[in-house]
Design an enzyme around this catalytic site. Structure first.
Site, short mmCIF file in Angstrom:
data_model
loop_
_atom_site.label_atom_id
_atom_site.label_comp_id
_atom_site.label_asym_id
_atom_site.label_seq_id
_atom_site.Cartn_x
_atom_site.Cartn_y
_atom_site.Cartn_z
N PHE A 39 0.85 -1.19 0.00
CA PHE A 39 0.00 0.00 0.00
C PHE A 39 0.89 1.24 0.00
CE2 PHE A 39 -2.89 3.09 2.03
CZ PHE A 39 -3.98 2.95 1.20
N ARG A 44 -13.14 -3.84 -6.96
CA ARG A 44 -12.72 -4.71 -5.87
C ARG A 44 -13.93 -5.06 -5.00
NH1 ARG A 44 -8.42 -2.54 -1.43
NH2 ARG A 44 -10.16 -1.17 -0.97
N ASP A 66 2.55 -6.12 7.46
CA ASP A 66 1.35 -5.30 7.58
C ASP A 66 0.14 -6.21 7.38
OD1 ASP A 66 -0.80 -3.55 7.26
OD2 ASP A 66 0.50 -1.95 6.52
N TYR A 97 -10.21 -0.76 11.27
CA TYR A 97 -11.48 -0.30 10.67
C TYR A 97 -11.87 -1.11 9.44
CZ TYR A 97 -7.94 2.33 8.05
OH TYR A 97 -6.83 2.68 7.33
N LYS A 98 -11.01 -2.03 9.00
CA LYS A 98 -11.36 -2.86 7.85
C LYS A 98 -12.10 -4.10 8.36
CE LYS A 98 -7.71 -0.80 5.09
NZ LYS A 98 -6.27 -0.76 4.87
C1 LIG Z 1 -5.60 0.61 4.77
C2 LIG Z 1 -4.13 0.58 4.77
C3 LIG Z 1 -3.37 1.65 5.28
C4 LIG Z 1 -4.03 2.90 5.77
O1 LIG Z 1 -3.27 3.55 6.76
P1 LIG Z 1 -3.93 4.61 7.72
O2 LIG Z 1 -2.82 5.27 8.41
O3 LIG Z 1 -4.85 3.85 8.64
O4 LIG Z 1 -4.76 5.56 6.89
C5 LIG Z 1 -1.99 1.52 5.32
N1 LIG Z 1 -1.38 0.40 4.87
C6 LIG Z 1 -2.09 -0.64 4.36
C7 LIG Z 1 -1.37 -1.84 3.87
C8 LIG Z 1 -3.48 -0.56 4.26
O5 LIG Z 1 -4.16 -1.57 3.73
#
Ligand SMILES: *Cc1c(COP(=O)(O)O)cnc(C)c1O
Length: 397
Positions: free
Chosen positions: A113, A356, A184, A209-210
């Site tokens: 990400f 998705r 992660d 939150y996911k």
């Molecule tokens: C959703 C997601 C994020 C989002 O990071 P936030 O700091 O919570 O906005 C970061 N890394 C990955 C791999 C994600 O899937």
């Protein structure tokens, strides 16, 4: 077996909506409404500052960390909640790099990400010691693990395609090369069985939150392996990670174990919602969730491939190599997704061309997946997506 009809009843899901975006934002657990209302009224309202002690606010990051720990195979006392995932990535990476002072390469992949990569970039610039962020294709990670790598930093499930890395194998390879591994778990925690201890991860991070349904902006978590807990030096040395925050010393001394990964005042209202969301997992087997999710995803792939020949599968076909989301490609992906959303099927779009869908059996069933296929097929056959209002890009896709 886990009773998915019972878990579904624990969520608020608007009538007539088919929600396939729990991989971006989980729905509202009914108990969160009550818990947050009580928190506001009785704790913040009634106790005021006394809430830190009397309602246990100060201990919540650790207690919630332990609750999440059970879902990712982390022992008690090795996970703590707070901040956002991007911040937790930064913390883990900064500490890991200090544990490998003679090496300069951070290895990641192009399926990571962007925020994780951006945080690494910023850290490299700030350290100004010649570190290098090396980004390779997901399939090339294994071969890129050489003696120059300080830290392997990967997201287990690719946010775009759902491709699932072999966490155990890559961690073993990283260790064999003398590197540390940061995982992660943003798209893993609550979606599939994870065992950070068995996989021997050095650090792990994730958001709540996911798939954990903690609510928009719910705090993230960080895991530090026991062998590093007393050695990892926190780069973001805030007062609540200090050994004695209320001694108000002028110099920083890191707190014991995972406590040192705290930074500042925790988001108590958001933690109340998260606590209620984690209740959903009592009596749920993550193995059952994985199995049911795979079945829903297979049903969807088969249906879409039969009924929507224009869409190309972007996810691994073999469920063993896939997380709990499925993606398809089409050059008009944005318009197709917006047309779907207009008809009550909520997934999301990832630029440039990927639509998705998340498969979360806690609240998504077989009939809804069949309905979603039929609606998608109708949109494709009638070209209902081909309207200007569906091509406009909103701030958040
Ligand atoms: C959703 C997601 C994020 C989002 O990071 P936030 O700091 O919570 O906005 C970061 N890394 C990955 C791999 C994600 O899937």
């Amino acid at each position: 077996m886990t009773d998915f009809a019972a878990t579904r009843a624990l969520f608020h899901l608007p009538q007539g909506l088919i929600y396939m975006d729990g991989n971006s934002l989980g729905p509202l657990p009914l108990a969160a409404r009550r818990r947050v209302a009580a928190m506001l009224q009785e704790e913040w309202g009634g106790l005021l500052i006394r809430g830190w002690n009397e309602a246990g606010w100060m201990a919540e990051p650790r207690r919630l960390g332990d609750r999440i720990g059970r879902l990712i195979g982390a022992p008690q006392g090795s996970v703590i909640v707070g901040d956002t995932l991007s911040v937790k990535v930064f913390q883990a990476l900064a500490s890991a790099l200090e544990l490998r002072p003679d090496r300069r390469v951070i290895l990641s992949d192009s399926g990571n990400f962007p925020s994780d990569l951006y945080m690494a970039e910023g850290l490299v610039r700030m350290l100004d010691r010649g570190h290098q962020l090396r980004i390779v294709a997901p399939e090339a990670v294994e071969d890129a693990l050489d003696e120059s790598v300080a830290v392997l930093m990967l997201t287990e499930v690719d946010y775009r395609t759902g491709r699932l890395h072999d966490m155990r194998k890559l961690t073993r390879k990283a260790h064999a090369a003398g590197a540390l591994a940061i995982w992660d778990l943003a798209h893993s925690a609550g979606a599939l069985p994870v065992d950070v201890e068995t996989a021997d991860a050095d650090f792990a991070v994730g958001c709540t939150y996911k798939y954990l349904n903690g609510g928009p902006g719910a705090p993230a978590f960080i895991y530090v392996a026991g062998r590093h807990a007393a050695l990892a030096r926190p780069a973001l040395s805030g007062w609540l990670g200090h050994a004695e925050p209320f001694a108000f010393e002028l110099g920083y001394r890191a707190g014991a174990g995972i406590e040192r990964m705290r930074i500042g005042t925790p988001p108590v209202i958001a933690m109340a919602a998260l606590d209620a969301a984690l209740d959903v997992w009592d009596g749920v087997s993550i193995g059952h969730v994985r199995k049911a999710s795979t079945e829903l995803a297979e049903l969807f792939i088969a249906g879409v491939e039969t009924d929507c020949p224009e869409l190309r599968l972007a996810s691994p076909r073999d469920a063993v190599h896939r997380g709990s989301q499925v993606s398809f490609r089409h050059e008009q992906g944005l318009a197709i997704m917006q047309a779907l959303i207009a008809r009550g099927v909520i997934g999301d779009f990832r630029a440039p061309d990927t639509i998705r869908f998340g498969f979360t059996p806690l609240y998504l069933g077989r009939q809804e997946v069949l309905d979603a296929i039929a609606i998608l097929a109708e949109i494709m056959a009638s070209r209902a997506w081909n309207r200007p209002e569906f091509r406009r890009k909103a701030l958040v896709t």
